[in-house]
Structures are given as C-alpha cells and as structure tokens.
Design an enzyme around this catalytic site. Structure first.
Site, PDB file in Angstrom:
ATOM      1  N   SER A 227      -4.638   6.993   7.013  1.00 56.90           N
ATOM      2  CA  SER A 227      -4.895   5.693   6.402  1.00 56.90           C
ATOM      3  C   SER A 227      -6.344   5.270   6.597  1.00 56.90           C
ATOM      4  O   SER A 227      -6.948   4.644   5.714  1.00 56.90           O
ATOM      5  CB  SER A 227      -3.956   4.634   6.987  1.00 56.90           C
ATOM      6  OG  SER A 227      -4.126   4.535   8.389  1.00 56.90           O
TER       7      SER A 227
ATOM      8  N   LYS B 160       2.308   7.080  19.624  1.00 56.16           N
ATOM      9  CA  LYS B 160       1.741   6.928  18.288  1.00 56.16           C
ATOM     10  C   LYS B 160       0.270   6.571  18.368  1.00 56.16           C
ATOM     11  O   LYS B 160      -0.530   7.025  17.543  1.00 56.16           O
ATOM     12  CB  LYS B 160       2.492   5.863  17.499  1.00 56.16           C
ATOM     13  CG  LYS B 160       1.949   5.724  16.074  1.00 56.16           C
ATOM     14  CD  LYS B 160       2.712   4.736  15.237  1.00 56.16           C
ATOM     15  CE  LYS B 160       2.137   4.684  13.817  1.00 56.16           C
ATOM     16  NZ  LYS B 160       2.848   3.722  12.953  1.00 56.16           N
TER      17      LYS B 160
ATOM     18  N   ASN C 239      -2.940   8.149  16.394  1.00 56.11           N
ATOM     19  CA  ASN C 239      -3.844   7.378  15.538  1.00 56.11           C
ATOM     20  C   ASN C 239      -5.282   7.374  16.040  1.00 56.11           C
ATOM     21  O   ASN C 239      -6.229   7.452  15.250  1.00 56.11           O
ATOM     22  CB  ASN C 239      -3.348   5.939  15.418  1.00 56.11           C
ATOM     23  CG  ASN C 239      -2.140   5.824  14.514  1.00 56.11           C
ATOM     24  OD1 ASN C 239      -1.978   6.598  13.577  1.00 56.11           O
ATOM     25  ND2 ASN C 239      -1.272   4.866  14.782  1.00 56.11           N
TER      26      ASN C 239
ATOM     27  N   GLY D  53       3.916   0.914   2.557  1.00 56.48           N
ATOM     28  CA  GLY D  53       4.759  -0.196   2.126  1.00 56.48           C
ATOM     29  C   GLY D  53       5.555   0.157   0.895  1.00 56.48           C
ATOM     30  O   GLY D  53       6.744  -0.156   0.781  1.00 56.48           O
TER      31      GLY D  53
ATOM     32  N   GLY E  20       0.826  -1.190   0.000  1.00 59.40           N
ATOM     33  CA  GLY E  20       0.000   0.000   0.000  1.00 59.40           C
ATOM     34  C   GLY E  20       0.864   1.244   0.000  1.00 59.40           C
ATOM     35  O   GLY E  20       2.030   1.211  -0.396  1.00 59.40           O
TER      36      GLY E  20
ATOM     37  N   ASN F  89      -6.537   9.562  12.995  1.00 57.03           N
ATOM     38  CA  ASN F  89      -7.011   8.550  12.057  1.00 57.03           C
ATOM     39  C   ASN F  89      -8.521   8.434  12.070  1.00 57.03           C
ATOM     40  O   ASN F  89      -9.185   8.501  11.036  1.00 57.03           O
ATOM     41  CB  ASN F  89      -6.382   7.188  12.401  1.00 57.03           C
ATOM     42  CG  ASN F  89      -5.393   6.721  11.354  1.00 57.03           C
ATOM     43  OD1 ASN F  89      -5.006   7.464  10.470  1.00 57.03           O
ATOM     44  ND2 ASN F  89      -4.981   5.484  11.461  1.00 57.03           N
TER      45      ASN F  89
ATOM     46  N   ASN G  54       0.027   0.452  12.441  1.00 56.31           N
ATOM     47  CA  ASN G  54      -0.815   1.106  13.429  1.00 56.31           C
ATOM     48  C   ASN G  54      -1.331   0.065  14.414  1.00 56.31           C
ATOM     49  O   ASN G  54      -1.298  -1.133  14.166  1.00 56.31           O
ATOM     50  CB  ASN G  54      -2.008   1.784  12.750  1.00 56.31           C
ATOM     51  CG  ASN G  54      -1.593   2.939  11.865  1.00 56.31           C
ATOM     52  OD1 ASN G  54      -0.600   3.607  12.138  1.00 56.31           O
ATOM     53  ND2 ASN G  54      -2.345   3.189  10.819  1.00 56.31           N
TER      54      ASN G  54
ATOM     55  N   GLU H  37      -9.026  -0.212  10.748  1.00 57.56           N
ATOM     56  CA  GLU H  37      -8.272  -0.771  11.865  1.00 57.56           C
ATOM     57  C   GLU H  37      -8.802  -0.287  13.211  1.00 57.56           C
ATOM     58  O   GLU H  37      -8.081  -0.301  14.208  1.00 57.56           O
ATOM     59  CB  GLU H  37      -6.798  -0.397  11.736  1.00 57.56           C
ATOM     60  CG  GLU H  37      -6.101  -0.966  10.526  1.00 57.56           C
ATOM     61  CD  GLU H  37      -4.660  -0.514  10.429  1.00 57.56           C
ATOM     62  OE1 GLU H  37      -3.773  -1.359  10.600  1.00 57.56           O
ATOM     63  OE2 GLU H  37      -4.422   0.683  10.180  1.00 57.56           O
TER      64      GLU H  37
END
Length: 311
Positions: A255, A184, A188, A12, A9, A192, A103, A267
């Site tokens: 994301s 982190k 997120n 990555g 993705g 996120n 994440n 997620e």
C-alpha cells in the site's frame, strides 16, 4: 448486517465486495469519482485474470451517510483515522461494532472515543490488493483475517467472525491479538516501507540480498522494542514470517508503494514511526527505523519537485 466500510480503496473494496453478497454494504470515501462509479456499477474484483462484478454495494461521500450501522470497518490510512471517525460519527449507535484491519498502531485508541471498548474489534489480514481505480481492485494474495479484542468481547468477536466466514473469508479469532498486531507491524515496517522506497514488487525483498539485509535490521530493531513492551518474539521466527509474506505475495504491491507512485502521503508515522516513538519510551536504539522514517518523509517532500519536472 448493515455494514459500512470507510475507505473504498483496494482493501476496502475487496472486503466490501465479498460482504455485499449477503449483507447490506455501504462504501464511504472522500473521492467523488470512486463513489460515483461504485454507486452506478458496484465493485469489480480482478483475480487471476478474471473479473467479477459485485453490484450490490452502494457508495456515498464520507460524512454524507449517517444511519447507525451494525458493523463499521475502517480501511482508511491510519493518518486519516481520527478525521474519518469524526466525519462519520453518525454511524455509531449503542450497539455498533467497529473493526479496524488498518496498518499501523493505535487505531483502537482513536475508535474508543466513539464506541464502547468491547465493541472494538482489532485485527490483521493477509490479503493483498492493488487499487485499479474506477471501483476496481486486483486481488493479488489471500490468507487469514485474524481478529481479537483487548476486552471481554467473545460474543462480538464470534458475530463478526461468522459474518466474515459467510462472505468467504478465512477467519481466525486470537486470544493474544497484541502479538498478532506486532507480527503484522514487523511485516509492514519492512515490506511496506522498503518496497515504497525501491518502487518494487513485494517479492523483491527476498530476491535481493541488500534489500533483505536491510529488512532484517528493521525487523530485529522492532523485536527489541516489542520485548521492551512485554511481547516476546524469536527474532528469526519474526523474520521468517516476513519472508513468507514476501513469497506468498511476491507479485503484489504494498500500500505504501501505491501511495508513493500516486504522490500521496504515506502511513510511515503509524508504522516505522510508531516503533521509533515506542523505542523512546524504553530507551531502545532504533537507528534503521529512524532513518527509514526520515527518508520516507524526504520522498514525500520531493513529490512537488517531481511534479514540476513532469510539467
């Protein structure tokens, strides 16, 4: 090094592209068109309006490459970690290192089923990317990659750090990686999830007073859970770290926002859901994080109705 990146993705592809200039890199993904285009053309990274081609990276369907790797980097969504590890178990030799920059929480426990604890590298990254499809990623924000270990792994950490630095990444090795992971998670669980719900750029979080007030409530709850778990934070400093990310990556998209826009499963259970589950262990009230988990699941359930309306 022979490096295998599981998950081609946005992020990555960024790491695979940079590492491919001085290492043998194989990208694994379950999406055939992405595999095909990387196999043919390599990876393209767009940054500041300019495109750069990285032709050395190759790609295979997940599960179809089984040569033992020196380093495996996990960039699949946390909800798919166990499946990805099982499908690609042939990658893990006696000395294979596995690094997760994913994440969410708990990925290292899943990896421990396949390699020795001292071979597991856990960390975070301040880079942000948007997946453009066809083997392309837009690089919207840069920053340090911080890595560490819950075990005695100094030699392995230094080896991975040096490989990343040679590829052009800024790297920090932390002796307190759990604190970094909690930090982190604060980012997120606020940025996120909320930008996914509002369908906005990351910078919206600090531009709108209502959004920022909600983010504050999410972060403050998570700080209480972290403290109950044994890691202490000044809640204002934790909130300031979130604000800084919003400013530094203002034009980027999270994301989870990208998942929602594509109608993909998010997620949420590994992020805000992880806070909710930890809170139950310690009897900490987390009403805002609980609400955000339920709301995100409702949004996921609504995908099929939105699709019906479009057709």
């Amino acid at each position: 090094m022979k490096i295998v990146v599981i998950g081609a993705g946005a992020m990555g592809c960024l790491y695979g592209a940079f590492l491919s200039e001085k290492n043998e890199v194989v990208m694994l993904d379950s999406y055939q068109p992405q595999v095909d285009v990387i196999s043919k053309n390599g990876i393209t990274i767009e940054e500041k309006g300019q495109e750069k081609q990285y032709p050395n990276a190759t790609a295979c369907l997940s599960g179809e490459y089984s040569a033992a790797a020196d380093l495996v980097i996990l960039f699949v969504k946390s909800i798919y970690t166990e499946d990805a590890l099982a499908l690609n178990s042939g990658l893990f030799g006696e000395n294979t290192l596995v690094m997760t920059l994913q994440n969410g929480a708990g990925n290292d426990r899943k990896i421990a089923k396949y390699v020795r604890p001292e071979n597991i590298i856990i960390g975070t990254t301040k880079h942000n990317c948007v997946n453009l499809g066809s083997g392309k990623s837009r690089h919207t924000a840069s920053g340090a990659t911080t890595i560490g270990s819950n075990h005695n792994a100094v030699e392995n950490l230094n080896r991975v750090a040096e490989t990343l630095r040679e590829a052009g990444f800024e790297v920090e090795v932390s002796e307190d990686i759990q604190r970094i992971l909690w930090s982190k998670l604060f980012v997120n669980l606020s940025i996120n999830t909320f930008t996914a719900i509002t369908r906005t750029k990351i910078g919206f979080m600090v531009e709108d007073k209502y959004a920022w007030d909600f983010a504050k409530r999410l972060v403050y709850e998570a700080v209480e859970v972290a403290e109950a778990d044994g890691t202490y934070f000044d809640r204002r400093e934790a909130l300031e770290s979130v604000r800084k990310v919003c400013i530094d990556a203002a034009d980027g998209y999270s994301s989870m926002y990208q998942d929602v826009m594509r109608g993909n499963k998010t997620e949420i259970d590994a992020i805000n859901g992880a806070i909710v589950e930890q809170a139950k262990l310690y009897g900490v009230a987390v009403p805002y994080n609980s609400l955000i988990v339920d709301l995100m699941h409702a949004i996921e359930s609504a995908y099929k109705y939105n699709q019906q309306e479009r057709t």
